[in-house]
Design a protein around this motif. Structure first.
Motif, PDB file in Angstrom:
ATOM      1  N   MET A 317       3.683  -8.541  -9.746  1.00 55.61           N
ATOM      2  CA  MET A 317       2.740  -8.208  -8.681  1.00 55.61           C
ATOM      3  C   MET A 317       3.171  -6.909  -7.999  1.00 55.61           C
ATOM      4  O   MET A 317       4.347  -6.717  -7.679  1.00 55.61           O
ATOM      5  N   LEU A 318       2.218  -6.013  -7.770  1.00 56.28           N
ATOM      6  CA  LEU A 318       2.495  -4.747  -7.089  1.00 56.28           C
ATOM      7  C   LEU A 318       2.006  -4.826  -5.640  1.00 56.28           C
ATOM      8  O   LEU A 318       0.829  -5.090  -5.388  1.00 56.28           O
ATOM      9  N   PHE A 319       2.920  -4.600  -4.735  1.00 58.70           N
ATOM     10  CA  PHE A 319       2.556  -4.611  -3.315  1.00 58.70           C
ATOM     11  C   PHE A 319       2.281  -3.206  -2.771  1.00 58.70           C
ATOM     12  O   PHE A 319       1.727  -3.056  -1.692  1.00 58.70           O
ATOM     13  N   SER A 320       2.670  -2.183  -3.520  1.00 59.52           N
ATOM     14  CA  SER A 320       2.484  -0.809  -3.036  1.00 59.52           C
ATOM     15  C   SER A 320       1.035  -0.465  -2.721  1.00 59.52           C
ATOM     16  O   SER A 320       0.756   0.115  -1.666  1.00 59.52           O
ATOM     17  N   PRO A 321       0.059  -0.789  -3.594  1.00 62.02           N
ATOM     18  CA  PRO A 321      -1.327  -0.424  -3.271  1.00 62.02           C
ATOM     19  C   PRO A 321      -1.824  -1.031  -1.966  1.00 62.02           C
ATOM     20  O   PRO A 321      -2.471  -0.354  -1.162  1.00 62.02           O
ATOM     21  N   SER A 322      -1.515  -2.304  -1.729  1.00 62.34           N
ATOM     22  CA  SER A 322      -1.963  -2.946  -0.491  1.00 62.34           C
ATOM     23  C   SER A 322      -1.319  -2.309   0.733  1.00 62.34           C
ATOM     24  O   SER A 322      -1.977  -2.030   1.742  1.00 62.34           O
ATOM     25  N   GLY A 323      -0.012  -2.060   0.640  1.00 59.80           N
ATOM     26  CA  GLY A 323       0.678  -1.431   1.767  1.00 59.80           C
ATOM     27  C   GLY A 323       0.187  -0.017   2.012  1.00 59.80           C
ATOM     28  O   GLY A 323       0.031   0.412   3.157  1.00 59.80           O
ATOM     29  N   TYR A 324      -0.089   0.682   0.926  1.00 56.47           N
ATOM     30  CA  TYR A 324      -0.575   2.051   1.045  1.00 56.47           C
ATOM     31  C   TYR A 324      -1.931   2.097   1.731  1.00 56.47           C
ATOM     32  O   TYR A 324      -2.185   2.937   2.604  1.00 56.47           O
ATOM     33  N   LEU A 325      -2.826   1.192   1.357  1.00 55.44           N
ATOM     34  CA  LEU A 325      -4.140   1.139   1.983  1.00 55.44           C
ATOM     35  C   LEU A 325      -4.033   0.806   3.459  1.00 55.44           C
ATOM     36  O   LEU A 325      -4.724   1.377   4.303  1.00 55.44           O
ATOM     37  N   TRP A 326      -3.158  -0.133   3.785  1.00 58.81           N
ATOM     38  CA  TRP A 326      -3.001  -0.534   5.186  1.00 58.81           C
ATOM     39  C   TRP A 326      -2.487   0.643   6.017  1.00 58.81           C
ATOM     40  O   TRP A 326      -2.932   0.860   7.147  1.00 58.81           O
ATOM     41  N   LEU A 327      -1.557   1.421   5.466  1.00 60.54           N
ATOM     42  CA  LEU A 327      -1.010   2.560   6.200  1.00 60.54           C
ATOM     43  C   LEU A 327      -2.084   3.621   6.438  1.00 60.54           C
ATOM     44  O   LEU A 327      -2.124   4.244   7.500  1.00 60.54           O
ATOM     45  N   ASN A 328      -2.967   3.830   5.459  1.00 66.16           N
ATOM     46  CA  ASN A 328      -4.073   4.762   5.666  1.00 66.16           C
ATOM     47  C   ASN A 328      -4.981   4.298   6.794  1.00 66.16           C
ATOM     48  O   ASN A 328      -5.398   5.093   7.634  1.00 66.16           O
TER      49      ASN A 328
END
Length: 381
Positions: A317-328
């Motif tokens: 599972m990749l958490f980077s995309p979700s975290g990246y979207l939240w930071l934007n």
């Protein structure tokens, strides 16, 4: 025409070093002329006081704050020194009284905003009593010299090529927002890991925040913004910079995560719109306009499914995309909150800045070139 240019906030800010040198020189000339025209004794203290009150402070608020503290410390210290001289005390009694007074003043101002008042209290007191056997006339002349130099320094700052700390804060704030806009746009347009240019932009924005913090008391003294309002604006910028720093790291955590982010159709358009909003906000602040910017909402619904199901080649599972979207989205939220707060500051807009802005080529907000990642539009240095 010339007077208008000399009182132009853009010109005053750009050439603040030169104008400060001229201002200090003029203040010294005025002080020297006064002490030469009138029979001031011990007049060297007047010249010293003029330089000390202006120091390296090129703006009105800083000199007003320092001058107020210097006047208060001088008057209280001189009054105590005169009282010790008038009272029938032996030399050691005068010195003991001065020692007790300085000890109390040091205790009261320790770690506070009035530290300079405490320093001037001690200097004025010691200046008046001398070695404990000072004559009353000498004490009075020295006190008058200090007051004269302080008042001339304050007057020169207010009258001759005045430079306001509020304007300086405004330009620093606009520059910081502009650098964050360029940093964010460069990041969203990059095809490789952050390099030297990105780090230089981030460092420059951080330095601008430090400079703004140092202006808090001076801006408050000018009466347009309170300390709380300045602290709030700095807090928003600090949180935006922290979010940008996390965005840089999150974006490049893994190659697989980066590919998932690139696959989100429409994300780059929203990011570029947010970068333009940041640039527009900087433009409105810099030109003294009322802040009316409405930040484009950062919608995540279209990317939620792709982010929540993102996996690496090994099935992890990749958490980077979700975290990246939240930071934007967090950056967009902070930008909107900053714009709303700036819009609520009724005394921040400047009619003089709006009137002079077209003369400096500031007709519209700078736009971003998507390919180059640069801004088009003139900004004052």
């Amino acid at each position: 025409m010339l007077l208008g240019r000399l009182r132009d906030p853009f010109i005053n800010h750009r050439h603040r070093r030169l104008f400060h040198v001229l201002r200090v020189s003029l203040a010294l000339i005025v002080t020297f002329a006064i002490v030469q025209t009138f029979p001031f004794q011990h007049s060297g203290w007047a010249l010293v006081s003029t330089v000390m009150v202006m120091g390296n402070l090129p703006h009105i608020g800083g000199v007003l704050d320092k001058g107020r503290q210097r006047l208060a410390g001088t008057l209280i210290g001189a009054a105590l020194g005169l009282a010790l001289i008038i009272l029938p005390l032996p030399g050691w009694g005068v010195q003991l009284g001065a020692l007790i007074g300085i000890a109390i003043a040091t205790w009261v101002v320790f770690g506070g905003r009035q530290a300079y008042s405490g320093l001037m209290f001690a200097i004025s007191l010691l200046l008046v009593i001398g070695d404990g056997s000072q004559q009353l006339s000498v004490a009075l002349w020295r006190s008058a010299d200090v007051l004269l130099g302080t008042l001339v320094g304050i007057g020169a700052t207010l009258v001759f090529l005045p430079h306001k700390a509020t304007d300086m804060l405004r330009f620093l704030l606009a520059d910081c927002l502009d650098r964050m806009a360029r940093l964010y746009h460069t990041h969203t347009s990059a095809t490789s890991a952050p390099g030297i240019d990105t780090q230089a932009l981030f460092k420059a924005a951080s330095q601008l925040l430090v400079k703004q913090r140092g202006l808090t008391d001076a801006v408050h003294r000018e009466g347009r913004l309170t300390r709380g309002e300045v602290d709030e604006l700095i807090s928003y910028q600090r949180r935006m910079l922290s979010t940008l720093e996390l965005l840089l790291e999150t974006h490049w955590t893994t190659r697989a995560g980066h590919e998932q982010i690139d696959a989100m159709a429409g994300l780059r358009d929203q990011q570029h719109a947010l970068a333009r909003d940041l640039g527009t906000l900087a433009f409105e602040v810099r030109t003294g306009r009322p802040v009316t910017l409405e930040v484009t909402p950062f919608a995540l619904d279209d990317f939620a499914d792709l982010a929540s199901t993102a996996r690496a080649e090994d099935g992890r599972m990749l958490f980077s995309p979700s975290g990246y979207l939240w930071l934007n989205r967090e950056l967009a939220r902070l930008t909107e909150a900053t714009a709303r707060r700036l819009g609520g500051l009724e005394r921040l807009p400047s009619r003089r800045l709006r009137r002079r802005a077209p003369r400096h080529g500031l007709h519209r907000a700078p736009s971003f070139d998507r390919k180059e990642g640069t801004t088009h539009g003139k900004r004052p240095s």
